[in-house]
Write a protein that holds these residues in place. Structure first.
Motif, mmCIF file in Angstrom:
data_model
loop_
_atom_site.group_PDB
_atom_site.id
_atom_site.type_symbol
_atom_site.label_atom_id
_atom_site.label_comp_id
_atom_site.label_asym_id
_atom_site.label_seq_id
_atom_site.Cartn_x
_atom_site.Cartn_y
_atom_site.Cartn_z
ATOM 1 N N TRP A 21 0.848 -1.178 0.000
ATOM 2 C CA TRP A 21 0.000 0.000 0.000
ATOM 3 C C TRP A 21 0.890 1.235 0.000
ATOM 4 N N ILE A 22 0.538 2.244 -0.808
ATOM 5 C CA ILE A 22 1.331 3.481 -0.906
ATOM 6 C C ILE A 22 0.429 4.640 -0.493
ATOM 7 N N PRO A 23 0.860 5.457 0.456
ATOM 8 C CA PRO A 23 0.016 6.577 0.879
ATOM 9 C C PRO A 23 -0.194 7.605 -0.234
ATOM 10 N N GLN A 24 -1.295 8.297 -0.181
ATOM 11 C CA GLN A 24 -1.628 9.300 -1.189
ATOM 12 C C GLN A 24 -0.539 10.370 -1.255
ATOM 13 N N GLY A 25 -0.162 10.726 -2.457
ATOM 14 C CA GLY A 25 0.863 11.745 -2.646
ATOM 15 C C GLY A 25 2.275 11.191 -2.741
ATOM 16 N N GLN A 26 2.459 9.930 -2.380
ATOM 17 C CA GLN A 26 3.797 9.327 -2.385
ATOM 18 C C GLN A 26 4.202 8.952 -3.814
ATOM 19 N N THR A 27 5.430 9.324 -4.188
ATOM 20 C CA THR A 27 5.983 8.892 -5.476
ATOM 21 C C THR A 27 6.492 7.466 -5.344
#
Ligand code: CA
Ligand code: CA
Ligand code: CA
Length: 163
Positions: A21-27
């Motif tokens: 899972w990648i948090p919102q805004g993370q590249t």
């Protein structure tokens, strides 16, 4: 040759599991598609004639190990975070075929068109969005690289994007 040496050194370290899972805004780097050109399990003792892809992806010295995708052609959706506090990120992408059990028996997949080079090493410049090195491209654009000149060839498609 050089990339193999670096990989061996990297494997001595303890990789982090790639996040699911990648948090919102993370590249992050998103591995979209993999394809085995050669039969990666040919002649292997317990080979199923099917690739068991996973990757070691090192971003600025931090190594991640992905989950395994047991398909010759498929969409792994692996995600590797990139720290954009730096202007330029150094990325090393090594694709493997897991062969189970014995240490060091996994096959190293060739995703670099140059002979004696199997891995992809490249930089990502956050300000220009430019990707340069063994592959070139831009932020938010798919990059495809096909192995050549070495054994265990495959094709990878990935992009650098933002969640
Ligand atoms: Ca194999
Ligand atoms: Ca295998
Ligand atoms: Ca090659």
């Amino acid at each position: 040759m050089i990339s193999t040496l670096i990989l061996t050194t990297m494997m001595a370290a303890n990789p982090l599991p790639a996040p699911t899972w990648i948090p919102q805004g993370q590249t992050y780097i998103r591995v979209q598609h993999l394809h085995a050109i050669d039969n990666l399990d040919k002649g292997d003792m317990f080979g199923k004639n099917r690739a068991d892809f996973f990757a070691y992806v090192t971003v600025d010295g931090v190594m991640y190990k992905t989950s395994i995708m047991s398909k010759d052609d498929g969409y792994p959706g692996w995600m590797i975070p990139i720290d954009t506090n730096r202007r330029v990120n150094k990325i090393h992408l090594a694709l493997m075929d897991e062969d189970g059990g014995l240490e060091g028996k996994d096959d190293h997949v060739d995703i670099n068109p140059l002979k004696y080079h199997k891995d992809l090493m490249f930089n990502y410049d956050r300000q220009t969005g430019r990707i340069s090195g063994d592959v070139s491209g831009r932020y938010n654009r798919q990059i495809t690289s096909r192995g050549g000149g070495d054994n265990d060839k495959g094709i990878i498609t990935f992009e650098i994007t933002r969640a």
